[in-house]
Design an enzyme around this catalytic site. Structure first.
Site, mmCIF file in Angstrom:
data_model
loop_
_atom_site.group_PDB
_atom_site.id
_atom_site.type_symbol
_atom_site.label_atom_id
_atom_site.label_comp_id
_atom_site.label_asym_id
_atom_site.label_seq_id
_atom_site.Cartn_x
_atom_site.Cartn_y
_atom_site.Cartn_z
ATOM 1 N N ARG A 29 102.369 97.156 -32.231
ATOM 2 C CA ARG A 29 103.630 96.697 -32.814
ATOM 3 C C ARG A 29 104.655 96.377 -31.726
ATOM 4 N NH1 ARG A 29 103.090 97.202 -38.172
ATOM 5 N NH2 ARG A 29 101.757 98.917 -38.878
ATOM 6 N N ASP A 30 105.350 95.271 -31.939
ATOM 7 C CA ASP A 30 106.414 94.862 -31.016
ATOM 8 C C ASP A 30 107.557 95.871 -31.087
ATOM 9 O OD1 ASP A 30 107.264 91.806 -29.736
ATOM 10 O OD2 ASP A 30 108.840 93.310 -30.030
ATOM 11 N N ASN A 87 104.515 82.392 -26.487
ATOM 12 C CA ASN A 87 105.600 81.876 -25.658
ATOM 13 C C ASN A 87 105.078 81.682 -24.240
ATOM 14 O OD1 ASN A 87 107.468 82.054 -27.796
ATOM 15 N ND2 ASN A 87 107.835 84.223 -27.369
ATOM 16 N N VAL A 96 107.296 88.850 -20.947
ATOM 17 C CA VAL A 96 106.248 89.723 -20.400
ATOM 18 C C VAL A 96 105.089 88.816 -19.991
ATOM 19 C CG1 VAL A 96 104.673 91.640 -20.824
ATOM 20 C CG2 VAL A 96 106.955 91.658 -21.873
ATOM 21 N N HIS A 100 100.181 86.930 -24.629
ATOM 22 C CA HIS A 100 100.109 87.645 -25.904
ATOM 23 C C HIS A 100 100.399 86.690 -27.048
ATOM 24 C CE1 HIS A 100 104.063 88.024 -24.014
ATOM 25 N NE2 HIS A 100 104.596 87.949 -25.230
ATOM 26 N N HIS A 102 102.069 86.623 -30.716
ATOM 27 C CA HIS A 102 102.902 87.329 -31.690
ATOM 28 C C HIS A 102 102.360 87.005 -33.087
ATOM 29 C CE1 HIS A 102 106.553 88.027 -29.037
ATOM 30 N NE2 HIS A 102 105.960 87.064 -28.365
#
Ligand code: DGP
Length: 114
Positions: A29-30, A87, A96, A100, A102
């Protein structure tokens, strides 16, 4: 590449709310959720950005996306729908530098993004 906070999460050196794992991908989880469901899917093999991915990474990139889709299906999110985002670099909003995906779900998303 340099290590990132996600490398530390993968190695369990830093705690995270891990919700998905297979041999090559971790989902957690973000910390700063932008939707009721906001999970980050990362390849365990670090790749800084999508820009640095090459043909040798095609299968791994596919596996990261498939992990997000698998999780969404498992959680009953797929029928209503969700958004996946990668992103890349400064204008993409990447903060970061461990690639990744999202997964955002649980509310209607607007388009175009801001
Ligand atoms: P991006 O901007 O695409 O690079 O997304 C990075 C995301 O990572 C951002 O939404 C916040 C999240 N994040 C940053 N640090 C941590 C952390 O230590 N733990 C968790 N779970 N998420 C983090």
């Amino acid at each position: 590449m340099g290590d990132t906070i996600f490398g530390k999460i993968i190695r369990r050196e830093v705690p995270a709310d891990i919700v998905y794992e297979n041999d090559e991908v971790l989902g957690f989880r973000d910390l700063n959720p932008q939707a009721p469901v906001h999970v980050l899917f990362v390849p365990k093999k670090a790749l800084p950005t999508l820009d640095e991915a090459g043909p040798e990474d095609a299968e791994l990139l596919g596996k990261v996306l498939l992990a997000a889709a698998d999780y969404a299906r498992q959680q009953g999110l797929a029928e209503q729908g969700y958004r996946t985002v990668i992103n890349c670099n400064e204008h993409g909003g990447q903060t970061v530098f461990h690639l990744h995906v999202h997964l955002l779900a649980g509310r209607r998303m607007s388009w175009p993004p801001g």
